[in-house]
Design an enzyme around this catalytic site. Structure first.
Site, PDB file in Angstrom:
ATOM      1  CB  SER A  51     -44.171  16.262 -38.011  1.00  0.00           C
ATOM      2  OG  SER A  51     -43.985  16.331 -39.415  1.00  0.00           O
TER       3      SER A  51
ATOM      4  CG  ASP B 156     -44.232  17.838 -33.758  1.00  0.00           C
ATOM      5  OD1 ASP B 156     -44.791  17.962 -32.651  1.00  0.00           O
ATOM      6  OD2 ASP B 156     -44.266  18.719 -34.646  1.00  0.00           O
ATOM      7  CG  HIS B 157     -48.405  17.427 -34.516  1.00  0.00           C
ATOM      8  ND1 HIS B 157     -49.541  17.701 -33.792  1.00  0.00           N
ATOM      9  CD2 HIS B 157     -47.716  18.598 -34.595  1.00  0.00           C
ATOM     10  CE1 HIS B 157     -49.541  18.987 -33.455  1.00  0.00           C
ATOM     11  NE2 HIS B 157     -48.437  19.541 -33.919  1.00  0.00           N
TER      12      HIS B 157
ATOM     13  CG  ASP C 249     -52.238  15.583 -32.407  1.00  0.00           C
ATOM     14  OD1 ASP C 249     -53.280  15.677 -31.721  1.00  0.00           O
ATOM     15  OD2 ASP C 249     -51.963  16.370 -33.329  1.00  0.00           O
TER      16      ASP C 249
ATOM     17  CG  HIS D  82     -50.251  23.656 -36.217  1.00  0.00           C
ATOM     18  ND1 HIS D  82     -51.232  23.136 -35.421  1.00  0.00           N
ATOM     19  CD2 HIS D  82     -49.076  23.248 -35.683  1.00  0.00           C
ATOM     20  CE1 HIS D  82     -50.680  22.417 -34.454  1.00  0.00           C
ATOM     21  NE2 HIS D  82     -49.375  22.471 -34.580  1.00  0.00           N
TER      22      HIS D  82
ATOM     23  CG  ASN E  53     -43.703  22.465 -30.612  1.00  0.00           C
ATOM     24  OD1 ASN E  53     -42.894  22.403 -29.685  1.00  0.00           O
ATOM     25  ND2 ASN E  53     -44.558  21.494 -30.864  1.00  0.00           N
ATOM     26  CB  VAL E  54     -40.510  27.656 -34.234  1.00  0.00           C
ATOM     27  CG1 VAL E  54     -40.542  28.612 -35.430  1.00  0.00           C
ATOM     28  CG2 VAL E  54     -40.731  28.404 -32.928  1.00  0.00           C
TER      29      VAL E  54
HETATM   30  O1  G3H Z   1     -45.601  20.922 -33.926  1.00  0.00           O
HETATM   31  C1  G3H Z   1     -45.082  21.828 -34.614  1.00  0.00           C
HETATM   32  C2  G3H Z   1     -45.442  23.216 -34.433  1.00  0.00           C
HETATM   33  O2  G3H Z   1     -46.606  23.367 -33.742  1.00  0.00           O
HETATM   34  C3  G3H Z   1     -45.069  24.154 -35.515  1.00  0.00           C
HETATM   35  O3  G3H Z   1     -46.096  25.009 -35.935  1.00  0.00           O
HETATM   36  O4  G3H Z   1     -45.342  25.531 -38.247  1.00  0.00           O
HETATM   37  O5  G3H Z   1     -47.008  26.947 -37.094  1.00  0.00           O
HETATM   38  O6  G3H Z   1     -44.640  26.962 -36.332  1.00  0.00           O
HETATM   39  P1  G3H Z   1     -45.762  26.187 -36.964  1.00  0.00           P
HETATM   40 ZN    ZN Z   2     -47.808  21.465 -33.725  1.00  0.00          ZN
END
Ligand code: G3H
Ligand code: ZN
Length: 278
Positions: A50, A83-84, A105, A177, A227-228
């Site tokens: 990210s 990411d993001h 994003d 999130h 996404n985790v």
């Molecule tokens: O972009 C990353 C995810 O949306 C992770 O979200 O930390 O709530 O699993 P999380």
């Molecule tokens: Zn996310």
């Protein structure tokens, strides 16, 4: 095995009602654990870094170079994804470093500005063969403000994909999130409507807060990239804490980081089964 673009994983998964695990890399041990897990179950995987993680390291390149090297050495197909990203320069840097996928994003922007900014990223990325994910309907929680009631409108999502040319779309369907308990309530009716209307794979953000059974149901209903992050950091930290409590004289970080890495690997093996990924 070479790095792959995200469509190589998402397109067959979407067609077959499977999920693709996308896990956030903060330390090099995260990337090692996620690839070890994917290799163990024989599935592809998305390693994502990210904008916040790059900022934490002070730069994107060091953690990106390590992650790209781990991905290129893998025996399973691996995507390295930004990411993001809200910073356009970071997108350009990631493409230059060899990322095969980026998320721009613009969800904090109003609709027209999000369309314009996302379309510009798509033009830049597609010219280099890079996959683009965007977000419509803000999934809350990143800034500590949870808004589980926000929903992406299916008609607006169709128009957004058409206007921008994005390859995958993150949508707001009830997750948030950074949840440390797994009590989120997904809107399965909205997921089904979006899956029926939107021509590109759908991305579930904030999946840490979603219980296992609902993750499986979300995949079966139409979410593809899952996404985790927070949940796996919880796994890492719990294992580290247990190791340090049990071994109070340890000083070699390989001992406790090893315990954390093994724990993340085992949890990702389990999660990939929950997502029907293999
Ligand atoms: O972009 C990353 C995810 O949306 C992770 O979200 O930390 O709530 O699993 P999380
Ligand atoms: Zn996310």
């Amino acid at each position: 095995m070479p790095l792959v673009t995200t469509d190589r994983l998402l397109d067959p998964a979407r067609a077959e009602g499977r999920g693709v695990g996308a896990f956030n890399v903060i330390q090099v041990e995260h990337a090692e654990a996620f690839v070890a897990a994917a290799t163990r179950v024989g599935s592809g995987v998305v390693l994502q870094i990210s904008q916040n993680a790059a900022r934490w390291h002070g730069a994107l390149e060091p953690i990106a170079a390590a992650t790209l090297a781990i991905a290129r050495a893998a025996d399973v197909p691996v995507v390295v994804h930004l990411d993001h990203a809200e910073d356009r320069d970071l997108v350009t840097e990631a493409i230059g470093l060899g990322f095969t996928s980026v998320m721009y994003d613009g969800s904090a922007l109003d609709y027209d500005d999000n369309v314009a900014a996302t379309a510009a990223v798509v033009a830049e990325a597609h010219a280099r063969g890079v996959f683009v994910e965007a977000e419509l309907g803000k999934v809350g929680g990143k800034d500590g403000v949870h808004a589980p009631g926000v929903r992406t409108d299916p008609a607006e999502a169709v128009a957004f994909v058409e206007a921008t040319g994005v390859d995958a779309l993150a949508v707001a369907v009830g997750s948030s999130h950074a949840m440390t308990d797994r009590t989120a309530s997904l809107d399965f009716a909205r997921i089904a409507e979006l899956r029926a209307a939107v021509p590109v794979p759908l991305v579930l953000h904030g999946s840490s807060g979603v219980p296992d059974a609902d993750l499986t149901r979300a995949v079966e209903t139409g979410m593809t990239k899952i996404n985790v992050s927070t949940h796996l950091n919880n796994t890492l930290t719990t294992a580290l804490r247990a190791y340090l409590d049990a071994n109070p004289t340890v000083v070699d970080p390989r001992k406790y980081l090893g315990a954390g890495r093994d724990a993340m690997r085992d949890e990702v093996v389990r999660l990939l089964g929950v997502l029907r990924a293999p």
